[in-house]
Design a protein around this motif. Sequence first.
Motif, PDB file in Angstrom:
ATOM      1  N   GLY A   6       0.809  -1.209   0.000  1.00 32.97           N
ATOM      2  CA  GLY A   6       0.000   0.000   0.000  1.00 32.97           C
ATOM      3  C   GLY A   6       0.844   1.261   0.000  1.00 32.97           C
ATOM      4  O   GLY A   6       2.082   1.213   0.013  1.00 32.97           O
ATOM      5  N   GLY A   7       0.179   2.421  -0.008  1.00 35.68           N
ATOM      6  CA  GLY A   7       0.873   3.695  -0.006  1.00 35.68           C
ATOM      7  C   GLY A   7       1.652   3.888   1.281  1.00 35.68           C
ATOM      8  O   GLY A   7       1.178   3.554   2.373  1.00 35.68           O
ATOM      9  N   ASP A  16      -6.031  10.101  -0.776  1.00 37.43           N
ATOM     10  CA  ASP A  16      -5.883   9.426   0.512  1.00 37.43           C
ATOM     11  C   ASP A  16      -5.311   8.017   0.320  1.00 37.43           C
ATOM     12  O   ASP A  16      -5.864   7.025   0.799  1.00 37.43           O
ATOM     13  CB  ASP A  16      -7.248   9.361   1.224  1.00 37.43           C
ATOM     14  CG  ASP A  16      -7.106   8.947   2.685  1.00 37.43           C
ATOM     15  OD1 ASP A  16      -6.024   9.178   3.263  1.00 37.43           O
ATOM     16  OD2 ASP A  16      -8.076   8.388   3.231  1.00 37.43           O
ATOM     17  N   LEU A  17      -4.179   7.944  -0.399  1.00 32.30           N
ATOM     18  CA  LEU A  17      -3.635   6.640  -0.786  1.00 32.30           C
ATOM     19  C   LEU A  17      -2.673   6.026   0.231  1.00 32.30           C
ATOM     20  O   LEU A  17      -2.240   4.887   0.046  1.00 32.30           O
ATOM     21  CB  LEU A  17      -2.926   6.753  -2.145  1.00 32.30           C
ATOM     22  CG  LEU A  17      -3.821   7.129  -3.332  1.00 32.30           C
ATOM     23  CD1 LEU A  17      -3.007   7.174  -4.612  1.00 32.30           C
ATOM     24  CD2 LEU A  17      -4.981   6.141  -3.479  1.00 32.30           C
ATOM     25  N   GLU A  18      -2.322   6.770   1.280  1.00 33.95           N
ATOM     26  CA  GLU A  18      -1.442   6.159   2.284  1.00 33.95           C
ATOM     27  C   GLU A  18      -2.138   4.953   2.911  1.00 33.95           C
ATOM     28  O   GLU A  18      -3.308   5.033   3.305  1.00 33.95           O
ATOM     29  CB  GLU A  18      -1.063   7.166   3.365  1.00 33.95           C
ATOM     30  CG  GLU A  18       0.027   6.650   4.293  1.00 33.95           C
ATOM     31  CD  GLU A  18       0.590   7.701   5.212  1.00 33.95           C
ATOM     32  OE1 GLU A  18       1.536   7.382   5.960  1.00 33.95           O
ATOM     33  OE2 GLU A  18       0.104   8.849   5.185  1.00 33.95           O
ATOM     34  N   HIS A  19      -1.439   3.832   2.931  1.00 34.40           N
ATOM     35  CA  HIS A  19      -1.929   2.543   3.451  1.00 34.40           C
ATOM     36  C   HIS A  19      -2.966   1.880   2.523  1.00 34.40           C
ATOM     37  O   HIS A  19      -3.469   0.794   2.852  1.00 34.40           O
ATOM     38  CB  HIS A  19      -2.534   2.683   4.850  1.00 34.40           C
ATOM     39  CG  HIS A  19      -1.653   3.385   5.836  1.00 34.40           C
ATOM     40  ND1 HIS A  19      -0.376   2.964   6.109  1.00 34.40           N
ATOM     41  CD2 HIS A  19      -1.859   4.505   6.583  1.00 34.40           C
ATOM     42  CE1 HIS A  19       0.165   3.774   7.004  1.00 34.40           C
ATOM     43  NE2 HIS A  19      -0.705   4.725   7.296  1.00 34.40           N
ATOM     44  N   LYS A  20      -3.265   2.503   1.365  1.00 34.93           N
ATOM     45  CA  LYS A  20      -4.211   1.905   0.418  1.00 34.93           C
ATOM     46  C   LYS A  20      -3.434   1.182  -0.679  1.00 34.93           C
ATOM     47  O   LYS A  20      -2.434   1.678  -1.183  1.00 34.93           O
ATOM     48  CB  LYS A  20      -5.092   2.986  -0.207  1.00 34.93           C
ATOM     49  CG  LYS A  20      -5.837   3.871   0.779  1.00 34.93           C
ATOM     50  CD  LYS A  20      -7.050   3.174   1.337  1.00 34.93           C
ATOM     51  CE  LYS A  20      -7.769   4.083   2.337  1.00 34.93           C
ATOM     52  NZ  LYS A  20      -8.250   5.336   1.744  1.00 34.93           N
ATOM     53  N   LYS A  21      -3.913   0.017  -1.079  1.00 31.99           N
ATOM     54  CA  LYS A  21      -3.250  -0.768  -2.113  1.00 31.99           C
ATOM     55  C   LYS A  21      -3.739  -0.364  -3.501  1.00 31.99           C
ATOM     56  O   LYS A  21      -4.906  -0.072  -3.697  1.00 31.99           O
ATOM     57  CB  LYS A  21      -3.522  -2.261  -1.907  1.00 31.99           C
ATOM     58  CG  LYS A  21      -2.772  -2.887  -0.758  1.00 31.99           C
ATOM     59  CD  LYS A  21      -2.976  -4.396  -0.763  1.00 31.99           C
ATOM     60  CE  LYS A  21      -2.190  -5.061   0.350  1.00 31.99           C
ATOM     61  NZ  LYS A  21      -2.328  -6.532   0.319  1.00 31.99           N
ATOM     62  N   ILE A  22      -2.812  -0.352  -4.452  1.00 36.54           N
ATOM     63  CA  ILE A  22      -3.154  -0.248  -5.863  1.00 36.54           C
ATOM     64  C   ILE A  22      -2.461  -1.410  -6.557  1.00 36.54           C
ATOM     65  O   ILE A  22      -1.248  -1.392  -6.757  1.00 36.54           O
ATOM     66  CB  ILE A  22      -2.693   1.080  -6.484  1.00 36.54           C
ATOM     67  CG1 ILE A  22      -3.369   2.258  -5.798  1.00 36.54           C
ATOM     68  CG2 ILE A  22      -3.009   1.112  -7.975  1.00 36.54           C
ATOM     69  CD1 ILE A  22      -2.972   3.604  -6.372  1.00 36.54           C
ATOM     70  N   GLU A  23      -3.206  -2.421  -6.892  1.00 42.51           N
ATOM     71  CA  GLU A  23      -2.619  -3.609  -7.509  1.00 42.51           C
ATOM     72  C   GLU A  23      -1.939  -3.245  -8.836  1.00 42.51           C
ATOM     73  O   GLU A  23      -2.442  -2.429  -9.604  1.00 42.51           O
ATOM     74  CB  GLU A  23      -3.705  -4.660  -7.764  1.00 42.51           C
ATOM     75  CG  GLU A  23      -4.429  -5.120  -6.507  1.00 42.51           C
ATOM     76  CD  GLU A  23      -3.531  -5.885  -5.543  1.00 42.51           C
ATOM     77  OE1 GLU A  23      -2.484  -6.375  -5.992  1.00 42.51           O
ATOM     78  OE2 GLU A  23      -3.888  -5.974  -4.359  1.00 42.51           O
ATOM     79  N   GLU A  68     -12.956   7.485  -4.690  1.00 42.75           N
ATOM     80  CA  GLU A  68     -13.790   6.536  -5.429  1.00 42.75           C
ATOM     81  C   GLU A  68     -13.519   6.606  -6.930  1.00 42.75           C
ATOM     82  O   GLU A  68     -13.380   5.574  -7.596  1.00 42.75           O
ATOM     83  CB  GLU A  68     -15.267   6.821  -5.154  1.00 42.75           C
ATOM     84  CG  GLU A  68     -16.208   5.853  -5.871  1.00 42.75           C
ATOM     85  CD  GLU A  68     -17.679   6.170  -5.624  1.00 42.75           C
ATOM     86  OE1 GLU A  68     -18.537   5.445  -6.154  1.00 42.75           O
ATOM     87  OE2 GLU A  68     -17.958   7.155  -4.904  1.00 42.75           O
ATOM     88  N   LEU A  69     -13.422   7.828  -7.467  1.00 40.70           N
ATOM     89  CA  LEU A  69     -13.199   7.983  -8.904  1.00 40.70           C
ATOM     90  C   LEU A  69     -11.815   7.482  -9.301  1.00 40.70           C
ATOM     91  O   LEU A  69     -11.659   6.818 -10.329  1.00 40.70           O
ATOM     92  CB  LEU A  69     -13.362   9.452  -9.304  1.00 40.70           C
ATOM     93  CG  LEU A  69     -13.252   9.759 -10.804  1.00 40.70           C
ATOM     94  CD1 LEU A  69     -14.320   9.012 -11.589  1.00 40.70           C
ATOM     95  CD2 LEU A  69     -13.365  11.265 -11.055  1.00 40.70           C
ATOM     96  N   PHE A  70     -10.805   7.782  -8.478  1.00 42.46           N
ATOM     97  CA  PHE A  70      -9.456   7.324  -8.783  1.00 42.46           C
ATOM     98  C   PHE A  70      -9.406   5.794  -8.797  1.00 42.46           C
ATOM     99  O   PHE A  70      -8.853   5.183  -9.719  1.00 42.46           O
ATOM    100  CB  PHE A  70      -8.467   7.875  -7.756  1.00 42.46           C
ATOM    101  CG  PHE A  70      -7.027   7.618  -8.109  1.00 42.46           C
ATOM    102  CD1 PHE A  70      -6.392   8.375  -9.071  1.00 42.46           C
ATOM    103  CD2 PHE A  70      -6.302   6.609  -7.484  1.00 42.46           C
ATOM    104  CE1 PHE A  70      -5.066   8.139  -9.407  1.00 42.46           C
ATOM    105  CE2 PHE A  70      -4.986   6.368  -7.814  1.00 42.46           C
ATOM    106  CZ  PHE A  70      -4.371   7.146  -8.779  1.00 42.46           C
ATOM    107  N   ASN A  71     -10.017   5.168  -7.802  1.00 44.44           N
ATOM    108  CA  ASN A  71     -10.021   3.705  -7.740  1.00 44.44           C
ATOM    109  C   ASN A  71     -10.778   3.087  -8.905  1.00 44.44           C
ATOM    110  O   ASN A  71     -10.414   2.019  -9.411  1.00 44.44           O
ATOM    111  CB  ASN A  71     -10.615   3.239  -6.414  1.00 44.44           C
ATOM    112  CG  ASN A  71      -9.668   3.467  -5.248  1.00 44.44           C
ATOM    113  OD1 ASN A  71      -8.460   3.495  -5.419  1.00 44.44           O
ATOM    114  ND2 ASN A  71     -10.217   3.649  -4.053  1.00 44.44           N
TER     115      ASN A  71
END
Length: 325
Positions: A48-49, A292-299, A264-267
């Motif tokens: 994640g971020g 708000d990408l800290e600790h969020k995963k982007i596969e 939501e739109l970015f994801n």
Amino acid sequence: MLISYEKAAQMIEEGRILHIAGTEALLKKLPKGKWIGGSTEYFMAEEGGKVSSDLLFVTDFSKTKSVYERFKIQSYDKKNICKVSADAYENGFSILIVPFDSTVHKEYAHNASGYENMFLRHIVGWIAGLNLEKEGQTPIAVNGFTGEVFSDKAVALHLQTKEDKTISVNIINIFEQDTSSPVIEFSEEGFHVKKCLVNGKEVVFADYIAKNKIDTKLPIVGDYSGSGVNISFKSIENDIVNFYAPVFQGIKYRIAKPVSDYVELFNKHILEHSDDSSAFSCNCILNFLYGDLEHKKIESFAGPITFGEIAYQLVNQTLVYVTVM
């Protein structure tokens, strides 16, 4: 992968071909070898971020020897950066790292689209930055082959792939022009402006933004022959509007269409590309903060979080990635 200094140094000593992102302090300590680097403390890792001054993000191009046949590492100042696309391999791609707010950054931002072979080669990369919460840092790019550290030069890792490989440079951009927004034009070009024309009427841009309560998390979007190119707001100080990329004369800009839920739109846009496997990717610091990408995963899209992205020319508030098929 996001790894320790010791592990990164070991990979360099093993002779691997690497792209490395991390703090100015860690990059300066690394041994010489087949690598280039740029400064940032923001990363999109597999977990994640993350914000870290202790870890380095490393992309290893040696583990796919069946893909990459040759490489070369070169440094560029403001006078010879125009040769970066001519130096690139016909089949392959180049990763370019440029220090933020340097003379070479400004030169590339203004003139890259006119460089020889620019759209006939695959040029990607990023603008090196710093931690926004800390003072006393300098954005740098590092030529690991020579050990040189630059605040005023760019570095490039040119990679050649086998002839049967297809390279694709991709941009994920959640923004588009708001057609209900007035047309904004500039008579002065650059990263900093005071006045502009709004539907043909001259105004102080900072006053216009304040009066109309414009959300500066939204970029202005220029119409480049039907393609939208973001110009992101950096700050407004003493009636001067500062951008992360230059604005140009002759381009019609509009404020981006409002976003009800940035995250939501970015994801949603990320999911549309989730089947792609990137050989390299980078993502804008503004997406990291506003999304708000800290600790969020982007596969599939691990890489440095940057102060500008390069997809041939300079772009903002995007995610840029390369596929090799």
